[in-house]
Design a protein around this motif. Structure first.
Motif, short mmCIF file in Angstrom:
data_model
loop_
_atom_site.label_atom_id
_atom_site.label_comp_id
_atom_site.label_asym_id
_atom_site.label_seq_id
_atom_site.Cartn_x
_atom_site.Cartn_y
_atom_site.Cartn_z
N ALA A 316 0.83 -1.21 0.00
CA ALA A 316 0.00 0.00 0.00
C ALA A 316 0.86 1.25 0.00
N LYS A 317 0.35 2.26 -0.69
CA LYS A 317 0.93 3.61 -0.59
C LYS A 317 -0.28 4.52 -0.45
N ALA A 318 -0.49 5.07 0.71
CA ALA A 318 -1.72 5.85 0.92
C ALA A 318 -1.40 7.12 1.70
N PHE A 319 -2.22 8.15 1.48
CA PHE A 319 -2.02 9.40 2.21
C PHE A 319 -3.36 10.04 2.52
N CYS A 320 -3.30 11.01 3.40
CA CYS A 320 -4.51 11.75 3.75
C CYS A 320 -4.07 13.13 4.19
N ILE A 321 -4.82 14.15 3.77
CA ILE A 321 -4.57 15.50 4.27
C ILE A 321 -5.81 15.90 5.03
N GLY A 322 -5.68 16.15 6.30
CA GLY A 322 -6.90 16.42 7.06
C GLY A 322 -6.65 17.27 8.28
N ARG A 323 -7.76 17.77 8.81
CA ARG A 323 -7.66 18.66 9.95
C ARG A 323 -7.60 17.87 11.24
N VAL A 324 -6.78 18.33 12.15
CA VAL A 324 -6.65 17.69 13.47
C VAL A 324 -6.81 18.75 14.55
N TYR A 325 -7.03 18.30 15.77
CA TYR A 325 -7.45 19.21 16.85
C TYR A 325 -6.65 18.96 18.12
N ARG A 326 -6.08 20.00 18.67
CA ARG A 326 -5.39 19.85 19.96
C ARG A 326 -5.68 21.07 20.81
N ARG A 327 -5.70 20.85 22.11
CA ARG A 327 -5.99 22.00 22.99
C ARG A 327 -4.75 22.84 23.16
N GLU A 328 -4.52 23.72 22.23
CA GLU A 328 -3.35 24.59 22.29
C GLU A 328 -3.83 26.01 22.58
N THR A 333 2.23 30.83 16.28
CA THR A 333 2.63 29.56 15.67
C THR A 333 1.80 28.36 16.14
N HIS A 334 0.74 28.62 16.90
CA HIS A 334 -0.11 27.50 17.34
C HIS A 334 -1.59 27.85 17.19
N THR A 335 -2.34 26.89 16.65
CA THR A 335 -3.79 27.04 16.61
C THR A 335 -4.37 25.69 17.04
N PRO A 336 -5.54 25.69 17.65
CA PRO A 336 -6.10 24.41 18.10
C PRO A 336 -6.59 23.52 16.96
N GLU A 337 -6.69 24.09 15.77
CA GLU A 337 -7.04 23.27 14.61
C GLU A 337 -5.95 23.50 13.58
N PHE A 338 -5.48 22.44 12.99
CA PHE A 338 -4.51 22.60 11.91
C PHE A 338 -4.54 21.35 11.03
N GLU A 339 -3.78 21.37 9.94
CA GLU A 339 -3.84 20.26 9.01
C GLU A 339 -2.59 19.40 9.10
N LEU A 439 0.55 32.12 11.75
CA LEU A 439 -0.25 31.02 11.23
C LEU A 439 -1.72 31.37 11.08
N ARG A 440 -2.18 32.28 11.95
CA ARG A 440 -3.61 32.60 11.97
C ARG A 440 -4.07 33.23 10.66
N GLN A 441 -3.09 33.79 9.91
CA GLN A 441 -3.41 34.38 8.62
C GLN A 441 -4.12 33.38 7.70
N LEU A 442 -3.75 32.10 7.83
CA LEU A 442 -4.32 31.08 6.95
C LEU A 442 -5.80 30.86 7.21
N TYR A 443 -6.23 31.18 8.43
CA TYR A 443 -7.58 30.80 8.82
C TYR A 443 -8.54 31.98 8.90
N LYS A 444 -8.04 33.21 8.70
CA LYS A 444 -8.99 34.31 8.79
C LYS A 444 -9.32 34.85 7.40
N SER A 445 -10.48 35.51 7.31
CA SER A 445 -10.91 35.96 6.00
C SER A 445 -10.36 37.35 5.72
#
Ligand code: PHE
Length: 461
Positions: A316-328, A333-339, A439-445
């Motif tokens: 197998a060769k498999a990948f996934c790009i997905g969001r994960v969650y940590r209480r940060e 340089t830290h957000t509680p949701e990131f990929e 990092l927050r720049q990526l998540y704000k409109s």
């Protein structure tokens, strides 16, 4: 009148203000006139603002509706309570103790209230009212035109008042009339208005680029749920039940449980005594309730092991790009949701060298020339490393974790071959590639930032 505005000019010329501006711009480029733009900002009460200007702000009305103290239940009956209570607290006019609302201030008239009564640009309190949408800003642009000395000279020496032709008709071409016409020149130096076409968010563009790099490298994409049982997020990865990452302060636990899968006993045995592998496990008692508890996935590695459970035999060769969650705590340089970008390679003879090769190749294709590996520790891999890339001006930057899955992880599912595994930070790569400090720049409109970010030409828009 030395400087008529375009509205006046349009009226006397019997045309539209837009046409006047258009011609004035042409004249200006020939230095025959001066065009001045004046932007006026005006403030106007909104409907709600008008209401409060006459009645008073809801917090004021509410404050004046009782003496020194009132039960919250009573106050909530007041028509202004819905908006008013929040503002009373925010302004520090009241305190709430055991269901009783008590005045703790004599509530001086604030700048916002003064501005509401006397609206002028620049008055203190205006910002507050704008934020509360009690006042709106309107911008009007006016243009003023005046003739230059060169223009005057030209008028005196006589103007060629023949009409300029901006477009030719087929008739004019056919009859040869065009030869006698005065043709308007194009001004190729005037910058056109910038048009912002729709495009993908810059971060999404980068994610798509990563996805196509992996597809080109022969990987298939795997998918999974954001809510996972602790069993898949932790236990199946040989993370002991008392591991610090499984504490409340690091993980978002949900008030939900999920059934344990078939053959979960093999994982239990591995934890308790190593099962029928060469491992001795962690010892102690493994608790089913702990494994059933659901979490917001803290990494995407739980998907890899589920993929292996479903495909234990074939390479197998498999990948996934997905969001994960940590209480940060949130900081630049830290957000509680990131990929995360998760990947696995399973095949007969794959080794640690292949792992480093795959990661190097991936980062090279993403534009990072120098890649190195530092020894690391993860409960589920052995050996374990942290890949790092070199970035001019920053030095070596750590980008995630990787390793070879331990026997304790693969044995319960009958996986036959070695499994190379990694979980990489995606937003980190985005920060490096886009030169972001936050990092927050990526998540704000931030529309301006999005508009001005270049389109990634490797990706179709
Ligand atoms: N899951 C690890 C990364 C990792 C994945 C796979 C193997 C080794 C490490 C993390 O979130 O940091």
């Amino acid at each position: 009148m030395d400087r008529p505005n375009v509205v006046y000019l349009a009226r006397i010329m019997d045309t539209t203000p837009e046409a006047v501006v258009q011609h004035a711009v042409l004249l200006e480029s020939k230095k025959l006139c001066d065009l001045q733009k004046k932007v006026t900002v005006e403030y106007r009460l909104t409907r709600e603002g008008e209401k409060y200007a006459s009645e008073g702000l809801p917090e004021r009305v509410l404050f004046e509706s009782f003496e020194n103290a009132i039960p919250m239940k009573e106050l909530q009956k007041h028509p202004s309570s819905k908006l008013g209570i929040g503002w009373l607290r925010k302004k520090g006019w009241i305190a709430i103790r055991e269901g009783i609302v008590e005045k703790i201030s004599d509530a001086p008239i604030g700048d916002d209230e003064k501005a509401l009564k006397d609206l002028k640009p620049g008055v203190p309190g205006l910002d507050e009212l704008l934020k509360r949408k009690l006042v709106e800003e309107t911008e009007t642009t006016d243009y003023f035109v005046s003739i230059t000395t060169e223009g005057e000279v030209l008028v005196e020496t006589g103007l060629d008042l023949r009409m300029e032709a901006g477009t030719l008709t087929s008739e004019q071409i056919r009859t040869g009339e065009w030869e006698n016409l005065k043709l308007r020149r194009y001004n190729v130096t005037t910058p056109p208005k910038r048009i912002y076409a729709g495009k993908k968010h810059p971060y999404q563009q980068l994610i798509d680029e990563m996805r196509s790099v992996l597809l080109e490298m022969g990987f298939t994409e795997m998918y999974g749920e954001i809510v996972q049982s602790s069993f898949w997020n932790f236990d199946a990865l040989f993370q002991p039940q008392d591991h610090p990452a499984r504490e409340m302060q690091d993980t978002f636990f949900l008030d939900m449980e999920e059934k344990l899968p078939e053959n979960y006993e093999a994982v239990r045995d591995i934890h308790e005594f190593g099962g029928d592998t060469s491992s001795v496990g962690w010892g102690g008692k493994w608790k089913e309730e702990k494994a059933r508890q659901c979490v917001l996935r803290t990494h995407t590695t739980g998907l890899s092991i589920q993929y292996l459970k479903d495909h234990p035999d074939e390479p197998a060769k498999a990948f996934c790009i997905g969001r994960v969650y940590r209480r940060e705590a949130i900081d630049p340089t830290h957000t509680p949701e990131f990929e995360q970008l998760e990947g696995i390679v399973m095949d007969r003879d794959v080794s640690f060298r292949h792992l480093m090769g795959f990661l190097k190749e991936f980062y090279h294709r993403m534009g990072f020339e120098n890649v190195r590996f530092r020894p690391a520790y993860f409960p589920y891999t052995e050996p374990s490393v942290e890949p790092e890339v070199y970035v001019e001006g920053l030095g070596w930057v750590e980008l995630g974790g990787a390793g070879i899955f331990r026997e304790e992880v693969t044995a319960p599912w009958g996986v036959k071959y070695p499994v190379l595994a990694w979980g990489l930070g995606v937003s980190r790569v985005a920060m490096l590639k886009m030169g972001l400090k936050d990092l927050r720049q990526l998540y704000k409109s931030d529309v301006d930032w999005i508009r001005n970010s270049p389109v990634n030409r490797k990706e179709e828009i």
